[in-house]
Write a protein that holds these residues in place. Sequence first.
Motif, PDB file in Angstrom:
ATOM      1  N   LEU A 158       0.831  -1.208   0.000  1.00  0.00           N
ATOM      2  CA  LEU A 158       0.000   0.000   0.000  1.00  0.00           C
ATOM      3  C   LEU A 158       0.866   1.259   0.000  1.00  0.00           C
ATOM      4  CD1 LEU A 158      -2.647  -1.242   2.606  1.00  0.00           C
ATOM      5  CD2 LEU A 158      -3.130  -0.706   0.201  1.00  0.00           C
ATOM      6  N   SER A 159       1.939   1.247   0.788  1.00  0.00           N
ATOM      7  CA  SER A 159       2.845   2.410   0.816  1.00  0.00           C
ATOM      8  C   SER A 159       3.467   2.628  -0.565  1.00  0.00           C
ATOM      9  CB  SER A 159       3.960   2.205   1.843  1.00  0.00           C
ATOM     10  OG  SER A 159       3.442   2.157   3.145  1.00  0.00           O
ATOM     11  N   ILE A 160       3.881   1.544  -1.207  1.00  0.00           N
ATOM     12  CA  ILE A 160       4.465   1.654  -2.554  1.00  0.00           C
ATOM     13  C   ILE A 160       3.421   2.212  -3.525  1.00  0.00           C
ATOM     14  CG2 ILE A 160       5.360   0.324  -4.517  1.00  0.00           C
ATOM     15  CD1 ILE A 160       6.663  -1.599  -2.524  1.00  0.00           C
ATOM     16  N   ALA A 161       2.179   1.772  -3.384  1.00  0.00           N
ATOM     17  CA  ALA A 161       1.120   2.260  -4.274  1.00  0.00           C
ATOM     18  C   ALA A 161       0.964   3.776  -4.142  1.00  0.00           C
ATOM     19  CB  ALA A 161      -0.201   1.550  -3.957  1.00  0.00           C
ATOM     20  N   VAL A 162       0.968   4.255  -2.893  1.00  0.00           N
ATOM     21  CA  VAL A 162       0.846   5.707  -2.662  1.00  0.00           C
ATOM     22  C   VAL A 162       2.037   6.435  -3.295  1.00  0.00           C
ATOM     23  CG1 VAL A 162       0.767   7.530  -0.902  1.00  0.00           C
ATOM     24  CG2 VAL A 162      -0.510   5.404  -0.546  1.00  0.00           C
ATOM     25  N   MET A 163       3.240   5.877  -3.125  1.00  0.00           N
ATOM     26  CA  MET A 163       4.437   6.512  -3.696  1.00  0.00           C
ATOM     27  C   MET A 163       4.412   6.470  -5.217  1.00  0.00           C
ATOM     28  SD  MET A 163       7.679   5.494  -1.281  1.00  0.00           S
ATOM     29  CE  MET A 163       7.392   3.761  -1.036  1.00  0.00           C
ATOM     30  N   ALA A 164       4.047   5.316  -5.779  1.00  0.00           N
ATOM     31  CA  ALA A 164       4.071   5.163  -7.244  1.00  0.00           C
ATOM     32  C   ALA A 164       3.102   6.131  -7.916  1.00  0.00           C
ATOM     33  CB  ALA A 164       3.733   3.720  -7.624  1.00  0.00           C
ATOM     34  N   LEU A 165       1.996   6.416  -7.238  1.00  0.00           N
ATOM     35  CA  LEU A 165       1.001   7.334  -7.799  1.00  0.00           C
ATOM     36  C   LEU A 165       1.301   8.784  -7.423  1.00  0.00           C
ATOM     37  CD1 LEU A 165      -2.108   5.116  -7.041  1.00  0.00           C
ATOM     38  CD2 LEU A 165      -1.471   5.910  -9.327  1.00  0.00           C
ATOM     39  N   ASN A 166       2.373   8.971  -6.652  1.00  0.00           N
ATOM     40  CA  ASN A 166       2.718  10.299  -6.145  1.00  0.00           C
ATOM     41  C   ASN A 166       1.514  10.943  -5.456  1.00  0.00           C
ATOM     42  OD1 ASN A 166       4.357  12.440  -5.600  1.00  0.00           O
ATOM     43  ND2 ASN A 166       4.161  13.384  -7.626  1.00  0.00           N
ATOM     44  N   ALA A 167       0.912  10.175  -4.564  1.00  0.00           N
ATOM     45  CA  ALA A 167      -0.345  10.584  -3.933  1.00  0.00           C
ATOM     46  C   ALA A 167      -0.164  10.905  -2.444  1.00  0.00           C
ATOM     47  CB  ALA A 167      -1.379   9.478  -4.118  1.00  0.00           C
ATOM     48  N   LYS A 168       1.008  11.460  -2.099  1.00  0.00           N
ATOM     49  CA  LYS A 168       1.297  11.684  -0.680  1.00  0.00           C
ATOM     50  C   LYS A 168       0.623  12.933  -0.111  1.00  0.00           C
ATOM     51  CE  LYS A 168       5.615  10.563  -1.858  1.00  0.00           C
ATOM     52  NZ  LYS A 168       7.043  10.704  -1.861  1.00  0.00           N
ATOM     53  N   GLY A 169      -0.630  13.168  -0.474  1.00  0.00           N
ATOM     54  CA  GLY A 169      -1.400  14.270   0.118  1.00  0.00           C
ATOM     55  C   GLY A 169      -2.438  13.689   1.048  1.00  0.00           C
ATOM     56  N   ASP A 170      -3.652  14.249   0.992  1.00  0.00           N
ATOM     57  CA  ASP A 170      -4.745  13.657   1.759  1.00  0.00           C
ATOM     58  C   ASP A 170      -5.190  12.373   1.055  1.00  0.00           C
ATOM     59  OD1 ASP A 170      -4.559  15.903   3.257  1.00  0.00           O
ATOM     60  OD2 ASP A 170      -6.638  16.553   3.000  1.00  0.00           O
ATOM     61  N   VAL A 171      -5.336  11.336   1.823  1.00  0.00           N
ATOM     62  CA  VAL A 171      -5.794  10.066   1.261  1.00  0.00           C
ATOM     63  C   VAL A 171      -6.993   9.576   2.079  1.00  0.00           C
ATOM     64  CG1 VAL A 171      -5.176   7.664   0.729  1.00  0.00           C
ATOM     65  CG2 VAL A 171      -3.463   9.476   0.456  1.00  0.00           C
ATOM     66  N   ILE A 172      -8.093   9.350   1.395  1.00  0.00           N
ATOM     67  CA  ILE A 172      -9.322   8.885   2.057  1.00  0.00           C
ATOM     68  C   ILE A 172      -9.149   7.416   2.460  1.00  0.00           C
ATOM     69  CG2 ILE A 172     -11.782   8.389   1.686  1.00  0.00           C
ATOM     70  CD1 ILE A 172     -11.315  11.378   1.686  1.00  0.00           C
ATOM     71  N   VAL A 173      -9.487   7.114   3.718  1.00  0.00           N
ATOM     72  CA  VAL A 173      -9.391   5.736   4.227  1.00  0.00           C
ATOM     73  C   VAL A 173     -10.675   5.440   5.007  1.00  0.00           C
ATOM     74  CG1 VAL A 173      -8.088   4.151   5.725  1.00  0.00           C
ATOM     75  CG2 VAL A 173      -6.867   5.946   4.481  1.00  0.00           C
ATOM     76  N   PRO A 174     -11.285   4.283   4.768  1.00  0.00           N
ATOM     77  CA  PRO A 174     -12.482   3.956   5.563  1.00  0.00           C
ATOM     78  C   PRO A 174     -12.124   3.742   7.033  1.00  0.00           C
ATOM     79  CG  PRO A 174     -11.849   2.097   4.174  1.00  0.00           C
ATOM     80  CD  PRO A 174     -10.945   3.228   3.797  1.00  0.00           C
ATOM     81  N   ASP A 175     -13.057   4.105   7.905  1.00  0.00           N
ATOM     82  CA  ASP A 175     -12.806   4.036   9.352  1.00  0.00           C
ATOM     83  C   ASP A 175     -12.808   2.599   9.864  1.00  0.00           C
ATOM     84  OD1 ASP A 175     -12.559   5.616  11.872  1.00  0.00           O
ATOM     85  OD2 ASP A 175     -14.393   4.516  12.385  1.00  0.00           O
ATOM     86  N   TYR A 176     -13.582   1.731   9.187  1.00  0.00           N
ATOM     87  CA  TYR A 176     -13.653   0.337   9.633  1.00  0.00           C
ATOM     88  C   TYR A 176     -12.734  -0.499   8.765  1.00  0.00           C
ATOM     89  CZ  TYR A 176     -15.390  -4.143  11.244  1.00  0.00           C
ATOM     90  OH  TYR A 176     -15.469  -5.401  11.789  1.00  0.00           O
TER      91      TYR A 176
END
Length: 356
Positions: free
Chosen positions: A61-79
């Motif tokens: 998951l961390s690699i996915a965020v880096m590969a997409l250059n998406a290191k801003g706000d990222v929506i994550v479900p609470d559950y």
Amino acid sequence: MKQYNFMEPWFDSKEQQAVHDYMGSGGWVTEYEKTRELEKLIASFTGAKYCAMVPNCTIALSIAVMALNAKGDVIVPDYTMIASANAVSLVGGRPKLVDVESSSFCLDLQSMKNKVNVATRAVILVSMNGRYPYKFDEILEYCKDEHIYVIEDAAQSFGSFCNGKHVGTYGEIGCFSFSMHKTISMGQGGALITDDDDLYAEIKSLKNFGRITENSDLHNSIGYNFHFTDLQAVVGIEQMKKLSYRIKRKKEINALYRELLQDVFIFPETRDDTLLWLNDVLSMRKDELRKKLMEKGIGTRDSYPGLHTQNPYQQQGGDFSGSSSAARNVFYLPSSSQLTDDDIQYICSTIKTVIK
Ligand SMILES: *Cc1c(COP(=O)(O)O)cnc(C)c1O
């Protein structure tokens, strides 16, 4: 008294023989041809163009965020399991928690819309226990319109499909886990799948120190060491051979639980192509029940507490009623694939006795 762990990995003489043969073959243990073979099997099973193995799903998951250059706000479900959010935090992103649908326990679209702003780069779309959101199509369409990348956390969904396509193939990148409890396991292990040539190249580079090609000492960007090992891959190859049987067996086990306990619990709605990784049920008296079952040697697993109640994420506001209700009512019955029908009968009759 019989003892049942809530979950167990399942290895047998096939894995033992494969590891023995591999070590006898002079392999260097590190990531090489056996890993390539496993990646091809996973890509082909899921219908993805590419697969890259990594040490675990959190790293995936961390690699996915880096590969997409998406290191801003990222929506994550609470559950969800906390790794869905921590993987974002690990690379400097900011997880923004949103509520889940009360039926599927997956991300709620309206709740997401309330949290999206100009800083939103991506969403970690978690398919909880193999399920996908009822508004899946609408969520995907909304993300496309708003230029929000979809990273599928399909850690709990290996073997689960949605309208004939494997869960994890809908987003830009899908991530799987092969940790000890998951449907198939290599002890630890994670995979990223994607259909995108450039993303795949970026993922390969990120897991290999940022090298421009496999063995080059030239680096265009900062990468790390997220290699897999061939020793685990030979176990994975054997586990893949058993996957179809396990999917079938897990579905039979769940159907038997439903039949035997239909008057005892509410079973969350489940679509035919969904593979439930765990046998989940709803009960308002779960704490008391879980304790009594433990005394009878039957292990169960509690629901995940909403992330907004966990120390690192407590400052996040919002309405988390779907997540809170899941945390209050969901728990998981014994879910190992090697449970026999007799085991299930025994577990169910013990549950009925304890409840009386
Ligand atoms: C298991 C799990 C993870 C973490 O996977 P690891 O391989 O243990 O790092 C992430 N997300 C969800 C939803 C999980 O269930």
